[in-house]
Enzyme design. Sequence first.
Site, mmCIF file in Angstrom:
data_model
loop_
_atom_site.group_PDB
_atom_site.id
_atom_site.type_symbol
_atom_site.label_atom_id
_atom_site.label_comp_id
_atom_site.label_asym_id
_atom_site.label_seq_id
_atom_site.Cartn_x
_atom_site.Cartn_y
_atom_site.Cartn_z
ATOM 1 C CG ASN A 116 -1.757 1.220 1.354
ATOM 2 O OD1 ASN A 116 -1.788 2.044 0.437
ATOM 3 N ND2 ASN A 116 -2.435 1.364 2.484
ATOM 4 C CE LYS A 125 -0.141 3.189 4.747
ATOM 5 N NZ LYS A 125 -0.083 3.293 6.198
ATOM 6 C CG HIS A 173 -5.776 1.907 5.074
ATOM 7 N ND1 HIS A 173 -5.352 2.866 5.959
ATOM 8 C CD2 HIS A 173 -4.772 1.024 4.959
ATOM 9 C CE1 HIS A 173 -4.110 2.568 6.334
ATOM 10 N NE2 HIS A 173 -3.737 1.457 5.746
ATOM 11 C CD GLU A 176 -2.977 5.514 6.536
ATOM 12 O OE1 GLU A 176 -2.959 5.567 5.306
ATOM 13 O OE2 GLU A 176 -2.077 4.957 7.207
ATOM 14 C CD GLU A 231 -3.416 -2.527 7.105
ATOM 15 O OE1 GLU A 231 -2.324 -2.818 6.609
ATOM 16 O OE2 GLU A 231 -4.015 -1.466 6.862
ATOM 17 N N GLY A 269 2.408 2.405 10.804
ATOM 18 C CA GLY A 269 3.327 3.533 10.683
ATOM 19 C C GLY A 269 4.029 3.910 11.972
ATOM 20 C CB SER A 308 5.272 -1.671 12.106
ATOM 21 O OG SER A 308 4.867 -0.341 12.368
#
Length: 249
Positions: A9, A11, A94, A96, A166, A172, A212
Site C-alpha cells: 500500500n 498510500k 483502510h 486512514e 491492521e 506507521g 509495521s
Amino acid sequence: PRQFFVGGNFKLNPTSRAQKQALVKVLNDADLDLNTEIVISPPSIYLIPLKEIVRKEIKVAAQNCYYKDSGAFTGEISAGQLTDAGIPYVILGHSERRTLFHETSKEVAQKTKAAVAAGLSVILCVGETLQERESGATTKVVSEQLDAVVKAIKEEDWGKVVIAYEPVWAIGTGKVATSAQAQETHLAIREYLAKAVSPKVAEDTRIIYGGSVNAGNCKELSLQPDVDGFLVGGASLKPEFVDIINAKK
Ligand code: 13P
C-alpha cells in the site's frame, strides 16, 4: 491451501513519476517468489501507467472507490471504472480512510458490495485502536467492522475478499504486533467468519496482517498458521519489499 498474499500500500506516495518508475524497476528486476500473490497499490493517478510498466505477475490495486456507479460525486472513482480500466483489486476500509476521511463500516460495506458486483477483488481492512485493545475489545471491534460487510455481500462473494487485519496502533509506528498477537486475532477473525458466514468461507479466506511489517519481522509472522500474508505500507516503498514478498521462500 490459501495462497500467500503480499500487498504494497503506497498510500500518498511516491510523489513523482520518476520515483514511481524507480520503485517498479526494483520489482521488475528482483527474484520474486511467484507462489505469492503480489499486489501493489499506488495513488489512482498512477494506476494505469504503473500497470503498463510492471511485470505481469504483479497486480495493481486502487486505494479506494465509491459505491455509486456514476453521477454527481465530484472527486470519486467508481468500481465499474476500475474494472473498465483493467484494475483487478481495490483496498477498502483502510484505517486512514476510516479515521481521516470518516468512512463508516456501513459505507465500507456498501463499497465492498459495489466492488464485488463490478468484478473487483477487495482487500478489506479492519483493526482496533490501542485504547480498544487495552480495554479487551479487539475481537468485538473487528467483528463489528466485518458484520456490516457480512450483511451486504453474498456467501459466494467472499471468494473475492482478502481481509487485512491492521491494528491501528501498529500502522506507521514501528510497533509491530507480536506473532502471537497477530495469530490470536487472525484466528478470532476466522472463527467469526465460520459462525457469521460459513466454515468453508472461514477456511478459504486469506487473512493478512498489516502494521509495521518489515524485512526483519516478516518471517516469524509468516509462520503463524492463520497469517496468510501482509499488507505493507512504508516498507513497500523500499527494496526490502522484495524480502517481504519472499517471506515464505
Ligand atoms: P506501515 O507498514 O507503514 O505500518 O503501514 C501499514 C498499512 O497501513 C498498510 O495498509
